[in-house]
Design an enzyme around this catalytic site. Structure first.
Site, PDB file in Angstrom:
ATOM      1  N   LYS A   1      46.585  65.648   7.394  1.00 38.02           N
ATOM      2  CA  LYS A   1      47.597  66.197   8.307  1.00 38.02           C
ATOM      3  C   LYS A   1      48.722  66.882   7.526  1.00 38.02           C
ATOM      4  O   LYS A   1      49.189  67.928   7.895  1.00 38.02           O
ATOM      5  CB  LYS A   1      48.155  65.041   9.148  1.00 38.02           C
ATOM      6  CG  LYS A   1      48.683  65.473  10.496  1.00 38.02           C
ATOM      7  CD  LYS A   1      48.879  64.328  11.452  1.00 38.02           C
ATOM      8  CE  LYS A   1      49.905  63.339  10.955  1.00 38.02           C
ATOM      9  NZ  LYS A   1      50.120  62.192  11.810  1.00 38.02           N
TER      10      LYS A   1
ATOM     11  N   VAL B   1      36.288  46.800  13.366  1.00 39.69           N
ATOM     12  CA  VAL B   1      36.439  45.440  13.895  1.00 39.69           C
ATOM     13  C   VAL B   1      36.451  44.422  12.758  1.00 39.69           C
ATOM     14  O   VAL B   1      35.450  44.229  12.070  1.00 39.69           O
ATOM     15  CB  VAL B   1      35.295  45.113  14.892  1.00 39.69           C
ATOM     16  CG1 VAL B   1      35.477  43.720  15.474  1.00 39.69           C
ATOM     17  CG2 VAL B   1      35.252  46.140  16.005  1.00 39.69           C
TER      18      VAL B   1
ATOM     19  N   GLY C   1      50.271  47.784   3.821  1.00 38.26           N
ATOM     20  CA  GLY C   1      49.306  48.705   4.455  1.00 38.26           C
ATOM     21  C   GLY C   1      48.396  48.029   5.469  1.00 38.26           C
ATOM     22  O   GLY C   1      47.379  48.594   5.859  1.00 38.26           O
TER      23      GLY C   1
ATOM     24  N   GLU D   1      49.527  48.697  11.734  1.00 36.41           N
ATOM     25  CA  GLU D   1      49.338  50.020  12.319  1.00 36.41           C
ATOM     26  C   GLU D   1      50.639  50.814  12.158  1.00 36.41           C
ATOM     27  O   GLU D   1      51.710  50.221  11.959  1.00 36.41           O
ATOM     28  CB  GLU D   1      49.012  49.874  13.816  1.00 36.41           C
ATOM     29  CG  GLU D   1      47.745  49.093  14.111  1.00 36.41           C
ATOM     30  CD  GLU D   1      46.495  49.722  13.513  1.00 36.41           C
ATOM     31  OE1 GLU D   1      46.217  50.891  13.790  1.00 36.41           O
ATOM     32  OE2 GLU D   1      45.796  49.044  12.740  1.00 36.41           O
TER      33      GLU D   1
ATOM     34  N   LYS E   1      39.524  45.590  19.566  1.00 39.41           N
ATOM     35  CA  LYS E   1      38.402  45.021  18.816  1.00 39.41           C
ATOM     36  C   LYS E   1      37.573  44.099  19.722  1.00 39.41           C
ATOM     37  O   LYS E   1      36.345  44.078  19.657  1.00 39.41           O
ATOM     38  CB  LYS E   1      38.919  44.261  17.595  1.00 39.41           C
ATOM     39  CG  LYS E   1      39.558  45.194  16.569  1.00 39.41           C
ATOM     40  CD  LYS E   1      40.386  44.459  15.539  1.00 39.41           C
ATOM     41  CE  LYS E   1      40.972  45.400  14.490  1.00 39.41           C
ATOM     42  NZ  LYS E   1      42.025  44.797  13.670  1.00 39.41           N
TER      43      LYS E   1
END
Ligand code: HSE
Length: 393
Positions: free
Chosen positions: A38, A123, A178, A181, A196
């Site tokens: 991006k 997941v 990290g 979200e 999930k």
């Protein structure tokens, strides 16, 4: 013979970099042709010629036969995935929200175009639960699938309970490492484990459920009195999604914080680790344990999907095709602890029975039985500041 893969990768964040680190350690009969990113101004550890901001460079390149989608934005991820599958490319994705929200349509597109979409990395990070549900438990009657599906909230709870750190400090660390979200509400509010859970329910029970229909309450309203209550009763608090067969035709799904006893196997799942507890009719109880977040653990699951595509592996979604399908239900009674700030809140909630009531100026709670449908109906009231609800198991 394995097929040679030419990869186009969307995203070079925590998981993208983790995947790259792993790929370069081995000769896997695959090459990375391009990364789409991006922000072109960000400094990268690889030559600039490998990066572009134009999605078409990957999607319109006939030489690229495998698209790896590792971006945050679920809407953009959906567009990329659909375009790739429709143009004959196989896709590996780790975007749980995108997959949970569009799964039924994505299955149809795969079938129409003979392409494959794999998402083990979406997941529980490194734990290979989707392929196990899909292949290994194909004939087994599954009573329930539950566990710890979110590394960030589990990291926060571990730091609070084991190291007496504050919620805010622990959340900041989960972000720095990290695990979290971009919007950490998705983690601590129980949305990420809900996505999930919806994916798990599809492979365990053949259900396509819109995640908006599944109740999720997280740990974002957890307060000092709840932690004190848990410590006094020798409980730990964990954020636990559950898919459970309540009878031969109905499955309930929800995500709630839970007070669990210290002898519960999930009690020892700490920090960013995840655990998946499968209860089956014949195999009985089985437990999968591993890192649920982070670049290398998630990258390892993504790589496993990529390498499975060398042999044209695809999920067959067999449980969706079986005639004896189960239905999603919300009619289920649970026992909860509910801390509330205002007596009027309590009057508006219909409990089936109340077994314990504590009332002090700054700490009021009930232990009560309540139907899941009532929690869903009164969700906003229950989730107001000053309140906290957790199941007791
Ligand atoms: N934010 C997620 C977690 C990342 O904390 O588990 C892995 O899906």
């Amino acid at each position: 013979m394995s097929k040679r893969l030419t990869l186009g990768i969307f995203g070079f964040g925590v998981v993208g970099q983790g995947l790259y680190d792993i790929i370069k350690t081995k000769d896997l009969n695959l090459s990375i042709k391009k990364f789409v990113i991006k922000d072109p101004t960000k400094e990268r550890s690889l030559p600039a010629s490998l990066f572009t901001t134009d999605a078409s460079v990957i999607l319109d390149d006939p030489e690229i036969n495998t698209v790896v989608e590792l971006i945050n934005d679920a809407d953009a991820a959906y567009d990329i995935t659909v375009r790739a599958l429709r143009s004959g490319k196989n896709v590996v994705s780790a975007n749980k929200k995108m997959i949970a929200t569009h799964l039924e349509e994505l299955v149809k597109i795969q079938q129409e175009h003979g392409t494959s979409l794999l998402y083990e990395g979406a997941v529980c990070g490194s734990i290979p639960i989707i392929r196990n549900l899909e292949e290994y438990y194909d004939n087994e009657l599954l009573h329930s699938v539950s566990g710890i599906f979110n590394g960030s909230s589990n990291y926060i709870l571990s730091k609070i309970f084991n190291e007496k750190q504050s919620y805010e400090v622990a959340l900041k660390k989960a972000q720095d490492l990290g695990f979290a979200e971009t919007d950490p509400t998705l983690d601590v509010g129980g949305y990420d484990p809900k996505y999930k859970l919806a994916i798990v329910a599809s492979h365990a029970y053949g259900l396509y459920i819109n995640p908006d229909e599944i109740l999720n309450l997280g740990i974002d309203k957890l307060g000092n009195s709840d932690i004190q209550f848990a410590n006094e009763k020798n409980y730990k608090i964990k954020l636990i999604p559950l898919a459970k067969e309540v009878d031969s035709k109905h499955v309930v799904l929800y995500v709630l914080p839970k007070f669990i006893r210290k002898d519960n196997i999930l009690s020892n799942v700490e920090n960013e680790y995840n655990g998946v507890l499968v209860k089956a009719a014949f195999a009985d109880e089985q437990f999968f344990y591993g890192k649920g977040a982070g670049g290398h653990p998630t990258g390892s699951a993504v790589l496993s999907d990529i390498t499975a595509l060398r042999y044209d592996y695809r999920y067959e979604y067999k449980k969706h095709l079986e005639s004896q399908q189960v239905e999603y239900s919300t009619d289920y009674q649970l026992e909860v602890y509910f801390r509330y700030a205002d007596e009027k809140t309590l009057e508006q909630i219909q409990f089936d029975s109340i077994s314990e009531r504590y009332y002090a100026e700054n700490f009021k709670y009930v232990i009560a039985k309540i139907n899941l449908q009532e929690i869903i109906k009164k969700r906003d009231l229950i989730h107001q500041d000053g309140n906290f609800l957790a199941e007791i198991i």
